[in-house]
Design a protein around this motif. Sequence first.
Motif, PDB file in Angstrom:
ATOM      1  N   PHE A 130      27.896 -15.088 -26.594  1.00 15.53           N
ATOM      2  CA  PHE A 130      28.410 -14.041 -25.729  1.00 15.53           C
ATOM      3  C   PHE A 130      29.844 -13.734 -26.143  1.00 15.53           C
ATOM      4  O   PHE A 130      30.726 -14.567 -25.991  1.00 15.53           O
ATOM      5  CB  PHE A 130      28.341 -14.557 -24.283  1.00 15.53           C
ATOM      6  N   VAL A 131      30.053 -12.553 -26.686  1.00 13.76           N
ATOM      7  CA  VAL A 131      31.407 -12.170 -27.103  1.00 13.76           C
ATOM      8  C   VAL A 131      32.119 -11.515 -25.928  1.00 13.76           C
ATOM      9  O   VAL A 131      31.575 -10.638 -25.276  1.00 13.76           O
ATOM     10  CB  VAL A 131      31.347 -11.197 -28.289  1.00 13.76           C
ATOM     11  N   THR A 132      33.339 -11.982 -25.645  1.00 14.61           N
ATOM     12  CA  THR A 132      34.068 -11.415 -24.508  1.00 14.61           C
ATOM     13  C   THR A 132      35.565 -11.564 -24.731  1.00 14.61           C
ATOM     14  O   THR A 132      36.003 -12.377 -25.553  1.00 14.61           O
ATOM     15  CB  THR A 132      33.663 -12.097 -23.192  1.00 14.61           C
ATOM     16  N   HIS A 133      36.358 -10.746 -24.036  1.00 13.32           N
ATOM     17  CA  HIS A 133      37.793 -11.015 -24.046  1.00 13.32           C
ATOM     18  C   HIS A 133      38.266 -11.442 -22.659  1.00 13.32           C
ATOM     19  O   HIS A 133      39.454 -11.463 -22.383  1.00 13.32           O
ATOM     20  CB  HIS A 133      38.574  -9.812 -24.575  1.00 13.32           C
ATOM     21  N   SER A 134      37.303 -11.785 -21.793  1.00 13.39           N
ATOM     22  CA  SER A 134      37.662 -12.216 -20.451  1.00 13.39           C
ATOM     23  C   SER A 134      37.526 -13.735 -20.315  1.00 13.39           C
ATOM     24  O   SER A 134      36.453 -14.292 -20.489  1.00 13.39           O
ATOM     25  CB  SER A 134      36.763 -11.520 -19.433  1.00 13.39           C
ATOM     26  N   VAL A 135      38.643 -14.370 -20.016  1.00 12.24           N
ATOM     27  CA  VAL A 135      38.643 -15.822 -19.822  1.00 12.24           C
ATOM     28  C   VAL A 135      37.688 -16.197 -18.692  1.00 12.24           C
ATOM     29  O   VAL A 135      36.873 -17.119 -18.815  1.00 12.24           O
ATOM     30  CB  VAL A 135      40.072 -16.323 -19.486  1.00 12.24           C
ATOM     31  N   PHE A 136      37.760 -15.448 -17.590  1.00  8.48           N
ATOM     32  CA  PHE A 136      36.967 -15.777 -16.402  1.00  8.48           C
ATOM     33  C   PHE A 136      35.477 -15.699 -16.694  1.00  8.48           C
ATOM     34  O   PHE A 136      34.709 -16.574 -16.308  1.00  8.48           O
ATOM     35  CB  PHE A 136      37.348 -14.842 -15.257  1.00  8.48           C
TER      36      PHE A 136
END
Lengths: 268, 287
Positions: free
Chosen positions: A199-205
């Motif tokens: 899962f690629v994301t830029h959200s830490v949460f």
Amino acid sequence: MSTLPHGATAPDLIDMRDVDKVFSNGTIALRGMSLSIKQGEFVSFLGPSGCGKSTALKMIAGLLSVSKGAITVNGHPAGQSRDGSDIGFVFQEATLMPWATVFDNVHLPLKLHGLGKAEARERVDEALAMVGLSNFATSYPRELSGGMRMRVSIARAMVTRPKLLLMDEPFAALDEMTRSKLNDEVLALWKSHGLTVIFVTHSVFESVYLSSRVVVMAARPGRVVHDIPLATDIPRTADYRMSTTYAETCKQVSTALEGTMTHVDLNH
Amino acid sequence: MSISTIDPETGLAVDLHAPDPRLLRERRERRLQLILPVAALGCAIGLWEFLVWYHEVPHYLIPAPSLIAKTLVTDGASLMQSALFTVKLTLLSLALAIIGGVSLGMVFALSRPIEMSLFPFAVILQVTPVVAIAPLILIYVSNTFAALLICAWIVAFFPILSNTAIGLRSADHNLRDMFRLYQATPWQRLRYLLIPSALPYFMAALKIAGGLALIGAVVAEFVAGTAGQNTGLASRILESSFRNEIPRMFAALFLVSVLGVIIFLATSWLSRAVLGHWHESEIKREG
């Protein structure tokens, strides 16, 4: 199964060895990335834009070539699986064909493998039921909300019953409510289908909520800087979001991520 | 009072009982859409008739609409024959333009080098006024009908070619990736991705090319200046002008316009029929 479907003895599904990606314009998108992902893991690639997280994902899917090093997926070099049906890919946008109904969009991967409408009906219906869109089979994408379109996209990725689900910032464009709802749905799919998810994301949460492992990446050149395993024995529910464990984990991952940003020119 | 509820699936408010005012408004608007242009056209023709009558304009200068209508009836047989000829010429050249434009457009989309080598020819063909090339074509091609066909084809061909080539390349790159991921064959990619993506472009080109084919057919015939049995509306116009039969000239002109309008309506209808359920350009928005 209440515990997560992977264990220490699970075999490696993905193996990246010292992988470089250099684009034709000379940009080094990724340098020396080595990573093993076991079957049943939920791995997030977390990092600022330009850190090569999407590039890595596309290379695993075989959509981009490897400049140096090697990637194997399920024992085969990336992109050389039998017919692509063991990988599901969800793009940042829903990426649906606007001229086709929801049913036809989800049917597409099966159709490309020669499965006619009648033969595929059961599996398409099953995939639509999985994302709660059974009543929208005859709708066109433009008639759906952003969240529903994304669900169609997930159904399409799941219709081939893949082992590996690759998601490229899938919910970045959605509102917070829809996003957390879809997060829960992806988690449910992961558990019930014994999937391996990247899962690629830029959200830490988002990464902390979802993953069993967070791979923190840095930019210029793109590389892996931290590989953080998360406790997997806590059920990921609304309560988890409120817990101190969650807050502390977020802080830990956040700190790791900030460490990657120190050398980055923020005005760039 | 109307009862409205929120549909749990769509999140849209659904009105359960009220007579839908939106539907009524839509129906009224559709009626206006028909009535207004017809009324305006009728007024213009009435004014024309009145002014000609009031100022006693001689019919060899400006004939009254009623006289044009009479000419349409008395010369109906010969005019219809000419109209049929023009229709044949237009449709045939349009069909050939579609076949040629689509096939060459596909070749262009498949191969950059071929496109780069052949595109200048297409552009030269397009930018040179057909009136200027027509005399040459008439010299080299002995069959007049074939010569006229070539002239009309040249005009209609280019928009189809360029739009097909652009349309085939316009497919969403993520969707292209999807097709690669599932290892689609080149044929599947063309059939299920490239052609549907190109359709809106093709339809836009068809609307333009339909009108251009008619213009090409008329212009070519003007240049050819053909006389005799088997000739089109342009020849009727020329011939009437030589003989100073202005009402007949207007009658032929009227038929050319009618043909143009029919072609426009037909291509617009086709475009809506093909794209109406999905493409932005043909979707009716609620205001």
